[in-house]
Design an enzyme around this catalytic site. Structure first.
Site, PDB file in Angstrom:
ATOM      1  N   GLY A  93       3.488   2.533  -1.484  1.00  0.00           N
ATOM      2  CA  GLY A  93       4.205   2.704  -2.589  1.00  0.00           C
ATOM      3  C   GLY A  93       3.050   2.997  -3.813  1.00  0.00           C
ATOM      4  O   GLY A  93       3.450   3.193  -4.754  1.00  0.00           O
ATOM      5  N   HIS A  94       1.812   2.533  -3.508  1.00  0.00           N
ATOM      6  CA  HIS A  94       0.793   2.344  -4.714  1.00  0.00           C
ATOM      7  C   HIS A  94      -0.268   3.530  -4.494  1.00  0.00           C
ATOM      8  O   HIS A  94      -1.124   3.569  -3.591  1.00  0.00           O
ATOM      9  CB  HIS A  94      -0.109   1.066  -4.485  1.00  0.00           C
ATOM     10  CG  HIS A  94      -0.734   0.700  -6.046  1.00  0.00           C
ATOM     11  ND1 HIS A  94      -2.013   0.740  -6.153  1.00  0.00           N
ATOM     12  CD2 HIS A  94      -0.133   0.528  -6.875  1.00  0.00           C
ATOM     13  CE1 HIS A  94      -2.227   0.543  -7.339  1.00  0.00           C
ATOM     14  NE2 HIS A  94      -1.003   0.188  -7.921  1.00  0.00           N
ATOM     15  N   TYR A  95       0.056   4.669  -4.909  1.00  0.00           N
ATOM     16  CA  TYR A  95      -0.571   6.018  -4.676  1.00  0.00           C
ATOM     17  C   TYR A  95      -0.434   6.482  -3.490  1.00  0.00           C
ATOM     18  O   TYR A  95      -1.251   6.524  -2.928  1.00  0.00           O
ATOM     19  CB  TYR A  95      -1.907   5.931  -5.087  1.00  0.00           C
ATOM     20  CG  TYR A  95      -2.237   5.455  -6.665  1.00  0.00           C
ATOM     21  CD1 TYR A  95      -1.851   6.262  -7.783  1.00  0.00           C
ATOM     22  CD2 TYR A  95      -2.755   4.274  -7.001  1.00  0.00           C
ATOM     23  CE1 TYR A  95      -2.117   5.842  -9.084  1.00  0.00           C
ATOM     24  CE2 TYR A  95      -2.842   3.846  -8.217  1.00  0.00           C
ATOM     25  CZ  TYR A  95      -2.503   4.645  -9.406  1.00  0.00           C
ATOM     26  OH  TYR A  95      -2.668   4.084 -10.664  1.00  0.00           O
TER      27      TYR A  95
ATOM     28  N   LEU B  48       0.812  -1.199   0.051  1.00  0.00           N
ATOM     29  CA  LEU B  48       0.038   0.074   0.087  1.00  0.00           C
ATOM     30  C   LEU B  48       0.855   1.301   0.105  1.00  0.00           C
ATOM     31  O   LEU B  48       0.491   2.274  -0.647  1.00  0.00           O
ATOM     32  CB  LEU B  48      -0.958  -0.009   1.151  1.00  0.00           C
ATOM     33  CG  LEU B  48      -2.074  -0.844   0.880  1.00  0.00           C
ATOM     34  CD1 LEU B  48      -2.941  -0.986   2.341  1.00  0.00           C
ATOM     35  CD2 LEU B  48      -3.086  -0.662  -0.104  1.00  0.00           C
TER      36      LEU B  48
ATOM     37  N   ILE C 283      -4.348   2.581  -2.783  1.00  0.00           N
ATOM     38  CA  ILE C 283      -5.398   1.681  -3.496  1.00  0.00           C
ATOM     39  C   ILE C 283      -4.690   0.152  -3.698  1.00  0.00           C
ATOM     40  O   ILE C 283      -3.563   0.238  -3.874  1.00  0.00           O
ATOM     41  CB  ILE C 283      -5.564   2.130  -5.200  1.00  0.00           C
ATOM     42  CG1 ILE C 283      -6.270   3.563  -4.679  1.00  0.00           C
ATOM     43  CG2 ILE C 283      -6.651   1.053  -5.746  1.00  0.00           C
ATOM     44  CD1 ILE C 283      -6.697   4.192  -6.370  1.00  0.00           C
TER      45      ILE C 283
END
Length: 135
Positions: free
Chosen positions: A37-39, A35, A44
């Site tokens: 690093g994903h936006y 989580l 997301i």
């Protein structure tokens, strides 16, 4: 050798309607390592993790006749809605034999907001995947 997984927690199996209609669930904890690093600032749950939820659910619920099979292909994926930390993902799976004798599972993943993804996986025996010939 067991598959590596980007998920920290495991998918949980639910009581099945039948051997060919199975179900599982997964809750996205805010501690999932994918989580941050994903936006950043608006995490997301990545699509690859939804595919992994489908794979884990399928392998935990495969029909008795499909017990000796291995994942041969991710035949299709369609991401239809975002999944956020704290969401519970419900995974409904429908198994069927293919004309070639493999097994196909269609997984529908949903959250409280509605559909999140559809994933179609194919499972085959080692003879079908060519591993027996290589041994």
């Amino acid at each position: 050798m067991p598959a590596a997984s980007p998920l920290r927690a495991a998918v949980e199996v639910l009581p099945a309607e039948s051997e060919l209609n199975t179900a599982a669930w997964f809750t996205v904890a805010d501690t999932e390592t994918v989580l941050p690093g994903h936006y950043p600032g608006f995490p997301i749950f990545p699509g690859v993790c939804l595919v992994e939820c489908a794979r884990q659910g399928a392998e935990a619920t495969r029909p008795d006749d499909a017990k000796g099979t291995r994942l041969a292909a991710v035949e299709s994926t369609r991401f239809t809605g975002p999944v956020f930390p704290g969401d519970r993902i419900d995974i409904a799976m429908a198994w069927k034999r293919t004309p070639a004798g493999d097994w196909q599972v269609r997984a529908k993943l949903t959250t409280g907001r509605g559909p999140a993804a559809g994933v179609r996986l194919r499972y085959a025996t080692t003879a079908t995947t060519g591993e027996a010939a290589a041994a």
